[in-house]
Motif scaffolding. Sequence first.
Motif, mmCIF file in Angstrom:
data_model
loop_
_atom_site.group_PDB
_atom_site.id
_atom_site.type_symbol
_atom_site.label_atom_id
_atom_site.label_comp_id
_atom_site.label_asym_id
_atom_site.label_seq_id
_atom_site.Cartn_x
_atom_site.Cartn_y
_atom_site.Cartn_z
ATOM 1 N N TYR A 20 74.902 25.563 92.808
ATOM 2 C CA TYR A 20 75.920 25.705 93.860
ATOM 3 C C TYR A 20 77.331 25.302 93.282
ATOM 4 N N LYS A 21 77.543 24.201 92.215
ATOM 5 C CA LYS A 21 78.837 23.862 91.677
ATOM 6 C C LYS A 21 79.220 25.281 90.955
ATOM 7 N N VAL A 22 78.586 25.935 90.076
ATOM 8 C CA VAL A 22 79.056 26.969 89.159
ATOM 9 C C VAL A 22 79.338 28.385 90.366
ATOM 10 N N CYS A 23 78.491 28.420 91.247
ATOM 11 C CA CYS A 23 78.697 29.602 92.229
ATOM 12 C C CYS A 23 80.313 29.296 92.834
ATOM 13 N N HIS A 24 80.420 28.143 93.357
ATOM 14 C CA HIS A 24 81.638 27.612 94.017
ATOM 15 C C HIS A 24 82.910 27.729 93.085
ATOM 16 N N GLU A 39 71.327 35.782 91.698
ATOM 17 C CA GLU A 39 71.409 36.201 90.212
ATOM 18 C C GLU A 39 70.992 35.147 89.219
ATOM 19 N N ILE A 40 71.674 33.881 89.402
ATOM 20 C CA ILE A 40 71.393 32.616 88.476
ATOM 21 C C ILE A 40 69.828 32.359 88.477
ATOM 22 N N VAL A 41 69.293 32.362 89.919
ATOM 23 C CA VAL A 41 67.922 31.914 90.130
ATOM 24 C C VAL A 41 67.012 32.775 89.322
ATOM 25 N N ILE A 42 67.598 34.332 89.505
ATOM 26 C CA ILE A 42 66.649 35.259 88.608
ATOM 27 C C ILE A 42 66.688 34.952 87.228
ATOM 28 N N GLN A 43 67.873 35.036 86.706
ATOM 29 C CA GLN A 43 67.843 34.490 85.209
ATOM 30 C C GLN A 43 67.211 33.375 84.942
ATOM 31 N N LEU A 44 67.183 32.241 85.528
ATOM 32 C CA LEU A 44 66.316 30.997 85.431
ATOM 33 C C LEU A 44 65.094 31.083 85.190
ATOM 34 N N ALA A 65 73.438 28.937 84.214
ATOM 35 C CA ALA A 65 74.218 29.368 85.372
ATOM 36 C C ALA A 65 75.586 29.607 84.795
ATOM 37 N N LEU A 66 76.290 28.922 84.023
ATOM 38 C CA LEU A 66 77.458 29.348 83.481
ATOM 39 C C LEU A 66 77.556 30.784 82.721
ATOM 40 N N ASN A 67 76.667 30.909 82.023
ATOM 41 C CA ASN A 67 76.471 32.274 81.304
ATOM 42 C C ASN A 67 76.204 33.486 82.271
ATOM 43 N N THR A 68 75.514 33.210 83.103
ATOM 44 C CA THR A 68 75.345 34.261 84.353
ATOM 45 C C THR A 68 76.494 34.490 84.973
ATOM 46 N N ALA A 69 77.242 33.429 85.468
ATOM 47 C CA ALA A 69 78.358 33.640 86.186
ATOM 48 C C ALA A 69 79.455 34.193 85.239
ATOM 49 N N LEU A 70 79.659 33.911 84.186
ATOM 50 C CA LEU A 70 80.744 34.633 83.307
ATOM 51 C C LEU A 70 80.415 35.921 82.866
ATOM 52 N N THR A 71 78.995 36.355 82.797
ATOM 53 C CA THR A 71 78.638 37.818 82.439
ATOM 54 C C THR A 71 78.780 38.556 83.852
ATOM 55 N N SER A 72 78.312 37.930 84.916
ATOM 56 C CA SER A 72 78.577 38.727 86.277
ATOM 57 C C SER A 72 80.194 38.972 86.307
#
Length: 162
Positions: A20-24, A39-44, A65-72
């Motif tokens: 949640y922190k990363v998403c927010h 997407e983060i849960v899928i990558q996890l 989570a951070l890598n997924t957010a930055l890639t997104s």
Amino acid sequence: MNGMEKEFTGLINEHKGIVYKVCHLYCHEREDRKDLFQEIVIQLWKAYPNFRKEAKLSTWIYRIALNTALTSLKKEGKNKLSKSISEDDFEIPAIEITENEHLKTLYQAIQQLSEKEKAIIMLYLDEKNYEEITEIVGISKTNVGVKLNRIKQKLSKIINNN
């Protein structure tokens, strides 16, 4: 549900605050946050069978989570945060944020940082040590110290100019 699925579901429920922190931090709109969370849960889930437990579980989750957010964000070609955030945007379960002008100012200043700087300061504010930040972000321990000092100076300048 098999044993691995139950274990993974428990892991997600126990550590969803990190996600949640990363998403927010990286998405302002509720729908964008939901999409990123998914997407983060899928990558996890994809990475879970290869988790060797050499790192702390929270470190591993932060990294993905951070890598997924930055890639997104890179894929989308835009920063979804089009306006300043407030503490109301941080709807993180089990973490209560009080009404505090200093906190609002800090969050608004953090939004003016680069994506990598946001990640580093978020981890620092979450009381991660330099070794954990190094492992999550993928930079040297010395570089973490240098970047944190620069980020603090940058935040101080942003806050003092407002």
